[in-house]
Design a protein around this motif. Structure first.
Motif, PDB file in Angstrom:
ATOM      1  N   MET A  85       0.655  -1.073  -0.159  1.00  0.00           N
ATOM      2  CA  MET A  85       0.547  -0.162   0.242  1.00  0.00           C
ATOM      3  C   MET A  85       1.442   0.909   0.107  1.00  0.00           C
ATOM      4  O   MET A  85       1.985   0.939   0.565  1.00  0.00           O
ATOM      5  CB  MET A  85      -0.757  -0.234   1.831  1.00  0.00           C
ATOM      6  N   ALA A  86       0.460   2.569  -0.798  1.00  0.00           N
ATOM      7  CA  ALA A  86       1.604   3.521  -1.070  1.00  0.00           C
ATOM      8  C   ALA A  86       1.078   4.085   0.158  1.00  0.00           C
ATOM      9  O   ALA A  86      -0.002   4.717   0.543  1.00  0.00           O
ATOM     10  CB  ALA A  86       0.381   4.000  -2.135  1.00  0.00           C
ATOM     11  N   ASN A 128       0.167   7.246   0.764  1.00  0.00           N
ATOM     12  CA  ASN A 128      -0.264   8.128   0.134  1.00  0.00           C
ATOM     13  C   ASN A 128      -1.490   7.700   0.397  1.00  0.00           C
ATOM     14  O   ASN A 128      -2.915   8.458   0.362  1.00  0.00           O
ATOM     15  CB  ASN A 128       0.236   9.258  -0.676  1.00  0.00           C
ATOM     16  N   GLU A 129      -2.098   6.056   0.943  1.00  0.00           N
ATOM     17  CA  GLU A 129      -3.106   6.037   0.508  1.00  0.00           C
ATOM     18  C   GLU A 129      -4.280   5.959   1.761  1.00  0.00           C
ATOM     19  O   GLU A 129      -2.932   6.042   2.746  1.00  0.00           O
ATOM     20  CB  GLU A 129      -3.054   4.642  -0.134  1.00  0.00           C
ATOM     21  N   GLU A 130      -5.112   6.166   1.944  1.00  0.00           N
ATOM     22  CA  GLU A 130      -6.161   6.565   2.922  1.00  0.00           C
ATOM     23  C   GLU A 130      -6.603   4.428   3.000  1.00  0.00           C
ATOM     24  O   GLU A 130      -6.851   3.668   2.290  1.00  0.00           O
ATOM     25  CB  GLU A 130      -7.103   6.913   3.222  1.00  0.00           C
ATOM     26  N   HIS A 131      -6.234   4.018   4.813  1.00  0.00           N
ATOM     27  CA  HIS A 131      -6.688   2.803   4.424  1.00  0.00           C
ATOM     28  C   HIS A 131      -6.915   2.743   6.158  1.00  0.00           C
ATOM     29  O   HIS A 131      -7.245   3.888   6.902  1.00  0.00           O
ATOM     30  CB  HIS A 131      -6.168   1.664   4.925  1.00  0.00           C
ATOM     31  N   GLN A 176       3.553   3.986   9.336  1.00  0.00           N
ATOM     32  CA  GLN A 176       2.141   2.643   8.714  1.00  0.00           C
ATOM     33  C   GLN A 176       2.521   2.349  10.010  1.00  0.00           C
ATOM     34  O   GLN A 176       1.123   1.317  10.161  1.00  0.00           O
ATOM     35  CB  GLN A 176       2.972   1.891   7.217  1.00  0.00           C
TER      36      GLN A 176
END
Length: 183
Positions: free
Chosen positions: A1-2, A4-7, A135
């Protein structure tokens, strides 16, 4: 997962009674391992649980150490930590696949394990995933183990003594045989 991605991250759960967690870490990349340990310890403590820490030589030894601990001690759950960075040979695939498979098989046997073994292309990716302020994959692995413990307790799972249980008649026969004098 990059990065800058929301998770989505599940909210912290609650345990009906304190839990004891074993963190098993392969510190091949010491700086990465230390950050992941820090994140895992903070998450475990935030749940009101306790932890012990052991180090093993590499990611392949993590599932073995967890299996030994499960048979010989009294932990409620486990956090697997380490980092595998792609190199020039196919050893990367072997270590990634076999460590993950070992952890999965232990989980399918009923062990509550959070898998925080990073499998990345380079040190920058590892750093981004390990940083507690980033992260925080160590904290995420600890949270996963603790959520599984809470779930197993909700369902009333008994992890110890699963499998063959002698009937009361067999126990009485064995006890009587033990008390019978021999010639």
């Amino acid at each position: 997962m990059a990065s800058n991605e929301e998770h989505y991250t599940m909210p912290r759960g609650e345990l009906d009674k304190p839990a004891k967690i074993l963190i098993v870490v392969a510190p091949y990349y010491r700086q990465i391992a230390d950050q992941m340990i820090e994140g895992a310890q903070a998450e475990i403590e935030a749940w009101g649980a306790t932890h012990d820490l052991v180090e093993v030589p590499g990611a392949l030894e993590v599932p073995t150490a967890i299996g030994i601990a499960e048979r010989m001690s009294n932990f409620d759950g486990y956090v697997a930590l380490g980092c595998v960075i792609r190199g020039e040979t196919t050893h990367y695939e072997t270590v990634c696949n076999d460590s993950s498979r070992g952890i999965t098989l232990l989980g399918l046997q009923g062990l509550c394990i959070g898998n925080g073994i990073l499998t990345v292309e380079n040190m920058d990716q590892a750093q981004a995933r390990a940083e507690v302020a980033g992260q925080n994959k160590g904290g995420g692995a600890a949270a996963a183990a603790l959520h599984l413990i809470a779930l197993s307790r909700k369902w009333g799972a008994s992890r110890k003594g699963v499998g063959f249980q002698p009937s009361r008649d067999e126990l009485q026969i064995a006890s009587a045989a033990k008390d019978t004098p021999t010639a």
